[in-house]
Design a protein around this motif. Structure first.
Motif: not given
Length: 401
Positions: A9-38
């Motif tokens: 999972y390639r982290l492309d752009e931060p989307l949010g940050r909070g008490a429990m960590g951060e959320v990123w817009r990412a790319t699943d390189q195995a399936l070539s689709r956008p995902v969110a990574v917390k």
């Protein structure tokens, strides 16, 4: 090239940050689709890790168009991560902050989608426990996605009433009466929270307001909400009366999520018929009859409090006792953050850290919870969603707002 998580999972752009960590817009390189990574922060303890693991376990049970999909989870460089569906849209909290009241017909449609998602969760034995505008995503196509199952529980888990620190989890403005006094969450608790959110979509405010959090919680247990059509006369009587059913003090008097979904989906914006007693709702089982104190003979009935049913008098007394002991509580019963960026960001399930209400003693019907201001710090550490691009929604919606 961005950071690669779990070699996939390639982290492309931060989307949010909070008490429990951060959320990123990412790319699943195995399936070539956008995902969110917390991604959990490296210095977070076992409690935060367990919360994300619970979110993964509960969300993984669900496969429904109105629930954010969970794809994967694991540990990377000592940090726990979740991989989720990327939602192109914004939260209902942002929708309210930027655009205000919703058209009654649209609010009913959103409520029906929320109820359908909750029904799917309840069928799988999952209770969300933190339904609020900040945890409901709305796509650019106006599709509802329920997110953040971080404090969800399984209905068959007898230990879910309290956390290890003896606290009840939730958000005060949307907390069901039974939960405020330490009783276990049940599916009907989510239905009550759904009613609170729908009330806010229609009137611009939750059903109960107060100078401090304990005052709000006490009203959930003992006060009758002002009928929403008294605050906004254009709300159809049928929708207003059904909303009062969702807000019944007694969990047994509330419709199931399935019943609510079926009825709300069939609501006509200009209908002024009360939900029929004991009849079959479209797409669902019979809708329960409203308690006598909720039935209104005419729209012109003066606004005011109604006498609560006897079933909640004991609960109200317990909460009133606890509230009387609270001094200097601050106002923390809101959900949305007016400073949040306007709708138009591509965002995943950016979770809002839940509020927690400690109990003084074991949970019971007569427990007197500690309702101090720190127990329901609803706005602290609210995650901010970073917009990918700004959109002007006036043209998209035809100036409905």
């Amino acid at each position: 090239m961005g950071v690669l998580v779990a070699e996939r999972y390639r982290l492309d752009e931060p989307l949010g940050r909070g008490a429990m960590g951060e959320v990123w817009r990412a790319t699943d390189q195995a399936l070539s689709r956008p995902v969110a990574v917390k991604l959990l922060r490296a210095d977070d303890g076992d409690a935060a890790s367990e919360r994300l693991r619970m979110e993964a376990r509960t969300a993984a049970r669900l496969d429904h168009p109105h629930v954010v999909s969970m794809y994967d989870s694991g540990c990377h460089d000592g940090r726990f991560y979740l991989v989720m569906e990327l939602v192109d849209g914004w939260s209902l909290a942002q929708e309210l902050a930027v655009h205000g009241l919703l058209d009654p017909q649209e609010a009913g449609a959103i409520g029906a989608q929320m109820a359908a998602g909750l029904s799917a969760a309840h069928v799988q034995g999952v209770i969300h426990r933190d339904i609020k505008p900040g945890n409901i995503m709305l796509t650019t196509d106006r599709i509802v996605k329920i997110t953040d199952f971080g404090i969800a529980c399984f209905a068959d888990d007898a230990s879910h009433t309290l956390t290890a620190t003896g606290k009840i989890l939730g958000t005060s403005s949307y907390l069901a009466p039974e939960r405020a006094v330490g009783r276990p969450a049940v599916p009907a608790s989510d239905v009550y929270a759904l009613g609170c959110v729908l009330y806010e979509l229609l009137t611009g405010r939750p059903p109960f307001l107060g100078e401090n959090t304990p005052a709000v919680v006490q009203q959930h247990a003992s006060a009758a909400p002002v009928p929403p059509d008294h605050l906004r006369p254009e709300i159809p009587r049928s929708l207003a009366d059904h909303l009062l059913l969702l807000l019944a003090k007694d969990p047994a008097q509330r419709p199931t999520a399935e019943q609510a979904a079926g009825w709300l989906a069939a609501v006509e914006a200009h209908s002024d018929q009360a939900p029929p007693s004991g009849t079959v709702s479209p797409g669902g089982p019979p809708v329960p009859t409203a308690p006598a104190h909720m039935l209104r003979p005419a729209r012109s009935r003066p606004t005011g409090s109604r006498t609560p049913s006897k079933a909640v008098i004991g609960v109200a007394g317990a909460v009133a006792f606890a509230v009387a002991a609270v001094i200097g509580a601050s106002v923390t019963s809101g959900d949305g953050d007016p400073s949040s960026p306007p709708p138009g960001s591509t965002a995943p399930s950016t979770s809002t850290p839940p509020s927690e209400a400690p109990l003084s003693g074991a949970p019971s019907a007569t427990a007197s919870p500690d309702l101090s201001s720190s127990a329901f710090d609803d706005d602290k550490d609210e995650e901010k969603e970073k917009p990918e691009r700004q959109r002007k929604r006036g043209g998209e919606k035809g100036g409905k707002h």
